[in-house]
Design a protein around this motif. Structure first.
Motif, PDB file in Angstrom:
ATOM      1  N   ILE A  84     -25.946   0.166  -0.859  1.00 33.87           N
ATOM      2  CA  ILE A  84     -26.776   0.935  -1.803  1.00 33.87           C
ATOM      3  C   ILE A  84     -27.155   2.292  -1.215  1.00 33.87           C
ATOM      4  N   ILE A  85     -27.695   2.291   0.002  1.00 35.78           N
ATOM      5  CA  ILE A  85     -28.270   3.529   0.530  1.00 35.78           C
ATOM      6  C   ILE A  85     -27.220   4.520   1.028  1.00 35.78           C
ATOM      7  N   GLU A  86     -25.987   4.060   1.244  1.00 37.36           N
ATOM      8  CA  GLU A  86     -24.962   4.962   1.756  1.00 37.36           C
ATOM      9  C   GLU A  86     -24.005   5.453   0.674  1.00 37.36           C
ATOM     10  N   GLN A  87     -24.311   5.194  -0.581  1.00 36.33           N
ATOM     11  CA  GLN A  87     -23.466   5.710  -1.667  1.00 36.33           C
ATOM     12  C   GLN A  87     -23.523   7.233  -1.681  1.00 36.33           C
ATOM     13  N   PRO A  88     -22.426   7.871  -2.085  1.00 40.31           N
ATOM     14  CA  PRO A  88     -22.465   9.342  -2.197  1.00 40.31           C
ATOM     15  C   PRO A  88     -23.499   9.767  -3.243  1.00 40.31           C
ATOM     16  N   PHE A  89     -24.151  10.887  -2.986  1.00 34.38           N
ATOM     17  CA  PHE A  89     -25.143  11.396  -3.924  1.00 34.38           C
ATOM     18  C   PHE A  89     -24.460  12.029  -5.129  1.00 34.38           C
ATOM     19  N   GLN A  90     -25.076  11.868  -6.298  1.00 37.25           N
ATOM     20  CA  GLN A  90     -24.567  12.475  -7.527  1.00 37.25           C
ATOM     21  C   GLN A  90     -25.146  13.873  -7.719  1.00 37.25           C
ATOM     22  N   SER A  91     -26.362  14.094  -7.229  1.00 35.99           N
ATOM     23  CA  SER A  91     -27.014  15.405  -7.402  1.00 35.99           C
ATOM     24  C   SER A  91     -26.665  16.308  -6.234  1.00 35.99           C
ATOM     25  N   GLY A  92     -26.737  17.609  -6.483  1.00 44.37           N
ATOM     26  CA  GLY A  92     -26.495  18.575  -5.420  1.00 44.37           C
ATOM     27  C   GLY A  92     -27.694  18.673  -4.499  1.00 44.37           C
ATOM     28  N   PRO A  93     -27.561  19.434  -3.405  1.00 47.77           N
ATOM     29  CA  PRO A  93     -28.696  19.612  -2.490  1.00 47.77           C
ATOM     30  C   PRO A  93     -29.873  20.253  -3.225  1.00 47.77           C
ATOM     31  N   GLY A  94     -31.070  19.858  -2.840  1.00 52.27           N
ATOM     32  CA  GLY A  94     -32.258  20.413  -3.473  1.00 52.27           C
ATOM     33  C   GLY A  94     -33.236  19.327  -3.859  1.00 52.27           C
ATOM     34  N   PRO A  95     -34.272  19.674  -4.611  1.00 49.95           N
ATOM     35  CA  PRO A  95     -35.314  18.700  -4.972  1.00 49.95           C
ATOM     36  C   PRO A  95     -34.787  17.471  -5.702  1.00 49.95           C
ATOM     37  N   GLU A  96     -33.746  17.622  -6.533  1.00 51.56           N
ATOM     38  CA  GLU A  96     -33.243  16.471  -7.286  1.00 51.56           C
ATOM     39  C   GLU A  96     -32.642  15.409  -6.374  1.00 51.56           C
ATOM     40  N   ARG A  97     -32.225  15.825  -5.193  1.00 47.23           N
ATOM     41  CA  ARG A  97     -31.690  14.858  -4.223  1.00 47.23           C
ATOM     42  C   ARG A  97     -32.790  13.879  -3.806  1.00 47.23           C
ATOM     43  N   ALA A  98     -34.009  14.376  -3.644  1.00 43.30           N
ATOM     44  CA  ALA A  98     -35.134  13.501  -3.277  1.00 43.30           C
ATOM     45  C   ALA A  98     -35.454  12.538  -4.408  1.00 43.30           C
ATOM     46  N   VAL A  99     -35.344  13.007  -5.653  1.00 44.53           N
ATOM     47  CA  VAL A  99     -35.601  12.134  -6.805  1.00 44.53           C
ATOM     48  C   VAL A  99     -34.519  11.051  -6.887  1.00 44.53           C
ATOM     49  N   GLU A 100     -33.284  11.428  -6.570  1.00 44.04           N
ATOM     50  CA  GLU A 100     -32.214  10.423  -6.541  1.00 44.04           C
ATOM     51  C   GLU A 100     -32.469   9.380  -5.458  1.00 44.04           C
ATOM     52  N   LEU A 101     -33.062   9.822  -4.347  1.00 45.66           N
ATOM     53  CA  LEU A 101     -33.421   8.875  -3.287  1.00 45.66           C
ATOM     54  C   LEU A 101     -34.408   7.826  -3.792  1.00 45.66           C
ATOM     55  N   VAL A 102     -35.321   8.233  -4.679  1.00 43.06           N
ATOM     56  CA  VAL A 102     -36.305   7.285  -5.232  1.00 43.06           C
ATOM     57  C   VAL A 102     -35.580   6.158  -5.961  1.00 43.06           C
ATOM     58  N   ALA A 103     -34.653   6.507  -6.844  1.00 42.79           N
ATOM     59  CA  ALA A 103     -33.921   5.493  -7.613  1.00 42.79           C
ATOM     60  C   ALA A 103     -33.113   4.591  -6.696  1.00 42.79           C
ATOM     61  N   ARG A 104     -32.500   5.190  -5.709  1.00 47.45           N
ATOM     62  CA  ARG A 104     -31.666   4.426  -4.772  1.00 47.45           C
ATOM     63  C   ARG A 104     -32.524   3.446  -3.972  1.00 47.45           C
ATOM     64  N   ARG A 105     -33.674   3.918  -3.518  1.00 52.51           N
ATOM     65  CA  ARG A 105     -34.539   3.027  -2.733  1.00 52.51           C
ATOM     66  C   ARG A 105     -35.191   1.966  -3.610  1.00 52.51           C
ATOM     67  N   ALA A 106     -35.432   2.280  -4.854  1.00 51.81           N
ATOM     68  CA  ALA A 106     -35.969   1.260  -5.764  1.00 51.81           C
ATOM     69  C   ALA A 106     -35.008   0.071  -5.831  1.00 51.81           C
ATOM     70  N   ARG A 107     -33.717   0.358  -5.990  1.00 51.49           N
ATOM     71  CA  ARG A 107     -32.710  -0.725  -6.021  1.00 51.49           C
ATOM     72  C   ARG A 107     -32.670  -1.466  -4.685  1.00 51.49           C
ATOM     73  N   ALA A 108     -32.674  -0.699  -3.599  1.00 52.30           N
ATOM     74  CA  ALA A 108     -32.602  -1.314  -2.270  1.00 52.30           C
ATOM     75  C   ALA A 108     -33.824  -2.184  -1.991  1.00 52.30           C
ATOM     76  N   PHE A 109     -35.011  -1.679  -2.318  1.00 55.73           N
ATOM     77  CA  PHE A 109     -36.234  -2.417  -2.004  1.00 55.73           C
ATOM     78  C   PHE A 109     -36.382  -3.662  -2.885  1.00 55.73           C
ATOM     79  N   GLU A 110     -35.918  -3.590  -4.127  1.00 55.45           N
ATOM     80  CA  GLU A 110     -35.919  -4.798  -4.958  1.00 55.45           C
ATOM     81  C   GLU A 110     -34.995  -5.855  -4.362  1.00 55.45           C
TER      82      GLU A 110
END
Length: 198
Positions: A84-110
């Motif tokens: 889950i956590i090592e999947q390639p990012f869909q968003s480019g560098p910048g603030p949206e990358r941090a928001v994508e991290l939230v979704a990714r960690r939500a899946r991982a933490f569940e």
């Protein structure tokens, strides 16, 4: 040397025993994972053996003690987490990358939530669990530092706030103590992350 000691099992017999041994080991680990996923926090060796449909002696033939079995389970869950956590990012560098991290960690933490609860229950008698989790926390922090915009990663106050917001502990508090659904918990963290990043 006795005659019995000289006689070796034919290769096909030895291979069959090895396959059965590997199958039994996998069944024991799978049984442990199923039980913990079902919120059985600290299943006994007897319960694991019954669930795996093997004898108690078979469990301890493959695992020196229950801590060794927890360690093996931890390795399986860690592999799931990494997927889950090592999947390639869909968003480019910048603030949206941090928001994508939230979704990714939500899946991982569940995924890891029941295993973290089990780990907390047996941490005081485990050689592995504390160090495994400390390593995971360091790796998640390194990912955060790498993926944040440089101006955010370089701001100590923002970095620490984001590390907290994107931690398992924050997720667990929202899900278990505050009773939020996964979707609602994710939305709360996303909102907070956006405000910290500015």
């Amino acid at each position: 040397m006795s005659t019995a000691a000289k006689v070796k099992a034919p290769p096909e017999v030895a291979d069959g025993r090895r396959r059965r041994g590997m199958d039994n080991r996998a069944r024991i680990v799978a049984a442990m994972i199923e039980m913990v996923r079902a919120d059985e926090v600290a299943p006994s060796a007897e319960r694991v053996a019954a669930r795996a449909d093997v004898g108690l002696r078979t469990v301890f033939r493959h695992f020196q003690d229950m801590d060794s079995l927890y360690r093996e389970m931890s390795l399986v869950i860690e592999a799931e987490l990494r997927a889950i956590i090592e999947q390639p990012f869909q968003s480019g560098p910048g603030p949206e990358r941090a928001v994508e991290l939230v979704a990714r960690r939500a899946r991982a933490f569940e995924t890891i939530a029941p295993f973290r609860r089990a780990a907390e229950a047996v941490r005081h008698r485990s050689r592995f669990i504390g160090s495994d989790y400390a390593r995971l926390v360091r790796e998640l922090r390194a990912i955060l530092e790498r993926e944040l915009p440089p101006e955010v990663a370089g701001d100590p106050m923002k970095l620490e706030a984001l590390d907290l917001l994107l931690s398992y502990e924050a997720w667990s508090r929202l899900r278990r103590d505050q009773g939020l659904t996964p979707e609602r918990a994710q939305a709360v963290i996303e909102t907070a992350v956006r405000r910290v990043i500015g």
